[in-house]
Design a protein around this motif. Structure first.
Motif, short mmCIF file in Angstrom:
data_model
loop_
_atom_site.label_atom_id
_atom_site.label_comp_id
_atom_site.label_asym_id
_atom_site.label_seq_id
_atom_site.Cartn_x
_atom_site.Cartn_y
_atom_site.Cartn_z
N SER A 50 57.65 40.81 -66.08
CA SER A 50 58.02 40.43 -64.71
C SER A 50 57.00 40.95 -63.70
O SER A 50 56.10 41.70 -64.05
N VAL A 51 57.21 40.58 -62.45
CA VAL A 51 56.38 41.11 -61.35
C VAL A 51 56.66 42.60 -61.24
O VAL A 51 57.82 43.03 -61.22
N ARG A 52 55.60 43.41 -61.19
CA ARG A 52 55.74 44.87 -61.12
C ARG A 52 55.22 45.47 -59.83
O ARG A 52 55.59 46.58 -59.46
N LEU A 53 54.33 44.75 -59.13
CA LEU A 53 53.79 45.28 -57.88
C LEU A 53 53.55 44.13 -56.92
O LEU A 53 53.04 43.07 -57.32
N GLU A 54 53.97 44.33 -55.69
CA GLU A 54 53.65 43.40 -54.60
C GLU A 54 52.93 44.19 -53.54
O GLU A 54 53.28 45.35 -53.26
N LEU A 55 51.93 43.58 -52.96
CA LEU A 55 51.11 44.22 -51.93
C LEU A 55 50.93 43.24 -50.79
O LEU A 55 50.51 42.10 -51.01
N CYS A 124 41.01 52.18 -39.56
CA CYS A 124 40.82 50.73 -39.38
C CYS A 124 42.05 50.03 -38.81
O CYS A 124 41.97 48.87 -38.40
N GLY A 125 43.22 50.68 -38.81
CA GLY A 125 44.44 50.06 -38.28
C GLY A 125 45.13 49.12 -39.26
O GLY A 125 46.17 48.56 -38.94
N ARG A 126 44.58 48.94 -40.46
CA ARG A 126 45.17 48.03 -41.43
C ARG A 126 46.53 48.57 -41.89
O ARG A 126 46.68 49.75 -42.19
N VAL A 127 47.52 47.69 -41.92
CA VAL A 127 48.86 48.03 -42.39
C VAL A 127 48.98 47.49 -43.82
O VAL A 127 48.72 46.31 -44.06
N VAL A 128 49.37 48.37 -44.74
CA VAL A 128 49.51 48.00 -46.15
C VAL A 128 50.92 48.37 -46.60
O VAL A 128 51.38 49.48 -46.38
N HIS A 129 51.58 47.41 -47.24
CA HIS A 129 52.94 47.59 -47.75
C HIS A 129 52.88 47.39 -49.27
O HIS A 129 52.61 46.28 -49.72
N VAL A 130 53.10 48.46 -50.03
CA VAL A 130 53.04 48.41 -51.49
C VAL A 130 54.45 48.55 -52.04
O VAL A 130 55.17 49.48 -51.67
N HIS A 131 54.84 47.65 -52.94
CA HIS A 131 56.14 47.70 -53.60
C HIS A 131 55.92 47.82 -55.10
O HIS A 131 55.21 47.00 -55.69
#
Length: 191
Positions: A50-55, A124-131
């Motif tokens: 299955s899907v294990r990581l979403e970014l 850099c202001g980049r927003v990163v959402h890791v699941h």
């Protein structure tokens, strides 16, 4: 720069990098979906089950990290209530404390368990959402700690790292990815 491959609790880890974002992930978690540009986008990594990581990533954002997490969990809770799905969440988990970033780690559980980290880079202001996704009773904290602690959210210098499917290379930062196509057995990238 892509994080160095690691080994933890019997798992082998490899470097993954896309659009200048780099993580250390378990070997066998492969790219199955990529969408977007360096400004904003979304990828998914999956194992054989299955899907294990979403970014998800985007440049900037007006809300604080804390307010963004609260709004996101609120939307998920409302959707779960509408669908009649049990939903729980826990904020303020101590899974990572990335240097140079405003970040919050949290967990939510519905049909699956998700450990997540939302971060905003002070440079850099980049927003990163890791699941990191797993089964409801799966032990994910150690795995999430390794992945979250490895996050590099922008290129280091004039080169953008790319690492997937046992291939790694760097492209000039001023040469953005114009288009990519991901098909079974084939990935095409145009810069």
């Amino acid at each position: 720069m892509a994080p160095a491959p690691a080994q933890s609790s019997g798992k082998q880890f490899v470097s993954f990098a896309w659009q200048g974002i780099a993580l250390t992930v378990p070997r066998g978690w492969d790219l199955v979906m990529a969408d977007g540009t360096a400004r904003s986008g979304h990828i998914r990594l999956a194992d054989e089950r299955s899907v294990r990581l979403e970014l998800h990533w985007q440049e900037g954002g007006a809300q604080s990290v804390s307010d963004t997490v609260a709004a996101y969990l609120g939307r998920l809770e409302r959707r779960a209530a509408k669908e009649g799905t049990e939903f729980t969440s826990q904020r303020g988990l101590r899974l990572a404390n990335p240097s140079g970033k405003d970040a919050e780690c949290y967990r939510w559980t519905a049909d699956r368990q998700i450990l997540a980290m939302l971060s905003r880079c002070n440079d850099c202001g980049r927003v990163v959402h890791v699941h990191v996704l797993g089964e409801r009773e799966e032990k994910l904290k150690g795995l999430a700690r390794t992945i979250f602690a490895s996050l590099a959210d922008h290129p280091d210098g004039d080169w953008t790292p790319w690492a997937f499917y046992d291939v790694s290379f760097r492209s000039p930062a001023e040469l953005p990815l114009a288009r990519s196509t991901l098909q079974s057995g084939c990935i095409r990238m145009e810069f």
